[in-house]
Every structure is written in C-alpha cells, then in structure tokens.
Scaffold this active site. Structure first.
Site, PDB file in Angstrom:
ATOM      1  N   PRO A 157      55.838 -33.274  89.134  1.00  0.00           N
ATOM      2  CA  PRO A 157      55.687 -32.199  88.164  1.00  0.00           C
ATOM      3  C   PRO A 157      56.915 -32.135  87.263  1.00  0.00           C
ATOM      4  CG  PRO A 157      55.263 -31.421  90.411  1.00  0.00           C
ATOM      5  CD  PRO A 157      55.858 -32.790  90.528  1.00  0.00           C
ATOM      6  N   LYS A 158      56.706 -31.779  85.990  1.00  0.00           N
ATOM      7  CA  LYS A 158      57.832 -31.576  85.069  1.00  0.00           C
ATOM      8  C   LYS A 158      58.196 -30.096  85.085  1.00  0.00           C
ATOM      9  CE  LYS A 158      59.549 -32.444  80.419  1.00  0.00           C
ATOM     10  NZ  LYS A 158      60.184 -31.123  80.308  1.00  0.00           N
ATOM     11  N   TRP A 159      59.321 -29.785  85.680  1.00  0.00           N
ATOM     12  CA  TRP A 159      59.748 -28.398  85.839  1.00  0.00           C
ATOM     13  C   TRP A 159      60.335 -27.864  84.538  1.00  0.00           C
ATOM     14  CZ3 TRP A 159      58.205 -26.078  90.142  1.00  0.00           C
ATOM     15  CH2 TRP A 159      57.821 -26.912  91.197  1.00  0.00           C
ATOM     16  N   ASP A 216      55.576 -27.931  82.971  1.00  0.00           N
ATOM     17  CA  ASP A 216      55.628 -28.452  81.613  1.00  0.00           C
ATOM     18  C   ASP A 216      54.871 -29.757  81.411  1.00  0.00           C
ATOM     19  OD1 ASP A 216      56.592 -27.735  79.171  1.00  0.00           O
ATOM     20  OD2 ASP A 216      58.541 -28.673  79.398  1.00  0.00           O
TER      21      ASP A 216
END
Length: 363
Positions: free
Chosen positions: A30-32, A183
C-alpha cells in the site's frame, strides 16, 4: 550516533507509472499517505529524518518513545509517519493527512498537546541497517525478510506494512484501500538495492477528472503571467468552495492563459469568495500558513463563469489533495452544475484492517 549508516540519508523514491507494473518477484505494498521518515536508533538516541535532510524529531515525541521501546537498539528503518482519524460517529478509522500536517508546530507546548490528541503511528517498509550491518546493497527481498524478522514483535502504533507478490491481491488493494485514506500502490522489484534519492521503485496512484469553476488566479513570481488557477466546486446549497489549484504550466502557456482569462477579470463586486463567509464553513482562498510561510498568496478574482476539466488523484476532505492538472476548457458546461456530487467517493474501509493484516484484505 554511530550506526553503519547515519543521517542525513535521502530516502529511495518511486517513479510514477500509469498502471500496476509486473515482473518476476515484484512486491506490492500500500502507498501510505503521510510523512516519509527514516527512523535512526542507536540506543536511547533516536532521529526522525525526512526527505531533504530535515528533522522531524521534535514534532513527534510519542514516536521517539515508541522507537526506543520497540525498534531494534541499533537500526535504521524506512517508513511513513501517519495519523489515524477515528470519528465520533463510529465511522471506519482512516488516514488524515490534514491532522498530520498540524503536528508541525513551532511551540513545544502545542507539540506535546497534539502528541496526546492526535498521536502519530509509524509504518515500516524497509530496513537500511541492523546492528553493525549496512543493508543498502542487499536486494529488497533480503531487506524485507530481515525487516519482518526484526520487527516481528512490534505493536501499535508501530507497524510493518503488508506486502504481496500476487498481482490480483495488489489490484484488490488498489481499489479497496483508498477507502482507508491510502494513496495507491508501491511496486518494488525483487532485486533492487536501497538507492538513496534514486527512483528505483514504482508508484501507481488513482487518476480521475472533474469539471470545476475557475474563479480566480494568482500571478507567477517570474512576471505578469498566470501562476495558478483557483478552482471551485458548489455544495448542495449552491455555495462555491475553493477546492484547490492548477499550476503546472509551461512559460508559453502561462502567457496564453492571461489572454484567455482577460474577459473574466474585474469580477470582484459580487464575487462569492471576495464576499465569502469563512466562519460559516465556506472554503475561500486563505492567507499564509505554516506550509506557505511568507509566500505571496494574493489572488485576483474572475467572474465564476469559466469551467475547466482537471485531473486529480484524491480528495482530502472537501478539497483536492494535490495540485490538479489542467486538461481543457469546458465551454459546454454550466458553472452552476460543477458540484461535489460528480466526485467519485471510495467506499470507507478500516485502516486497522490494512495495518492488522486482515486475511480478507490480503487474499
């Protein structure tokens, strides 16, 4: 601080790509949506380093305490600082970048208060050093395995990001996790070393368009040309809110825009932002903040009759999270029809399920 690798260290970066890349052994995370941060710990000495060599240490005392308590005694861990918002109405907890931004405050008393009211969490996703060994030359697969082992016992607010090599799971994450405020996706080739400041990874973000009212502009610092367009959307009551800007224009395009905006200038007499009511909740172009500093934020109103199509990736509350990309003018659109209802709202998803490794989320 005497580690195998010491600050300042620029974090490894990601190159934007339009679709999820595939390759043998590619790992997806996941893109934090937070502050990129490398945590350096040498015993009781802890440093939180952001991009550009700036320190975040004084702003997050609660993270310093947790790093001393949970991270390996001698380590350098790359990750993201996030703030999780938990609404009183019982809605699914999600990331809140705006609350995170408020943590950067010059007053120590305010810093300590916010550390209690909106505590930050740290999500680890890479390991640069452990003990006396620097790991930057090691392939990502080994760094990931060592990270997982070294941080196996951590508990909230310290986390290790989930990862998968399954493309179908990655695609599901891309769609599902946005509802928790994430994101997009990060894709990491299996054999990449850790290259500070280099774009060795890939990032895939959500891409959408919206039709917005262009109700003002700011001058560019280089001279009498357009710097940015001020964008607005109407709420259900018909109030026009300032939702962001579009600013990425070539030098030639900035001059052309000035000619295109000329017929709409001079519309301040009854402009909805010039005479707006911020106290009632209307978003209007504001003054300097801790982010803008002394930057000139004066703007010139335009009659709110122009409509533009812009590209955006995500919303932060009721405004665009990042600078919107100008696509084209929409002379066929009635500005009164440009409202929030056109925006795609992701289904809310509990960020705790992402952090906690819920099996239904991972697949």
């Amino acid at each position: 601080m005497q580690l195998p690798i010491n600050p300042p260290v620029e974090p490894m970066l990601a190159k934007s790509v339009p679709k999820i890349p595939t390759a043998e052994g590619m790992a997806y995370e996941p893109k934090w949506d937070g502050f990129r941060c490398i945590v350096f710990r040498d015993g009781d000495e802890v440093e939180l380093a952001s991009r550009g060599g700036k320190t975040l240490t004084r702003y997050f005392p609660e993270v310093i305490a947790e790093a001393r308590r949970q991270l390996p005694p001698r380590s350098a861990v790359d990750g993201e600082l996030i703030v999780i918002r938990r609404d009183a109405d019982g809605g699914a907890p999600r990331l809140d970048f705006e609350l995170l931004g408020q943590r950067i405050h010059p007053a120590a008393s305010r810093v300590n208060l916010l550390a209690e009211q909106t505590p930050a969490s740290f999500v680890a996703f890479d390991l640069l050093a452990l003990g006396d060994e620097a790991l930057v030359e090691q392939p990502f697969t080994r760094r990931r395995a060592m990270l997982t082992e070294a941080l196996a016992g951590v508990a909230a607010p310290m986390h290790v990001t989930p990862t998968t090599t399954d493309l179908d799971t990655a695609r599901r994450w891309f769609d599902l996790f946005e509802g928790a405020g994430l994101d997009g996706l990060i894709a990491k080739p299996a054999d990449i070393p850790y290259a500070p400041g280099k774009r060795m990874m890939f990032k895939v973000k959500h891409a959408r368009t919206a039709d917005v009212v262009v109700a003002g502009f700011r001058w560019h610092k280089s001279g009498p040309v357009v710097g940015s367009l001020l964008l607005g959307l109407h709420d259900d009551a018909g109030t026009l809110h300032h939702v962001g800007v579009s600013a990425s224009f070539s030098v030639a395009r900035r001059t052309e825009l000035l000619d295109e905006l000329a017929p709409y200038r001079g519309g301040s007499a009854d402009h909805p932002w010039v005479h707006g009511d911020h106290e009632s909740g209307q978003r209007i172009p504001g003054g300097p903040s801790r982010w803008s500093g002394t930057k000139n934020l004066e703007w010139e109103p335009l009659r709110p009759e122009l409509v533009a199509e812009v590209g955006y990736d995500a919303m932060e509350g009721d405004r665009f999270r990042h600078t919107a990309q100008f696509v084209r003018w929409r002379p066929d659109r009635d500005p009164r029809s440009c409202g929030y209802e056109q925006l795609e709202r992701p289904i809310r998803f509990d960020v705790g399920q992402v952090l906690g490794g819920d099996p239904t989320a991972r697949g």
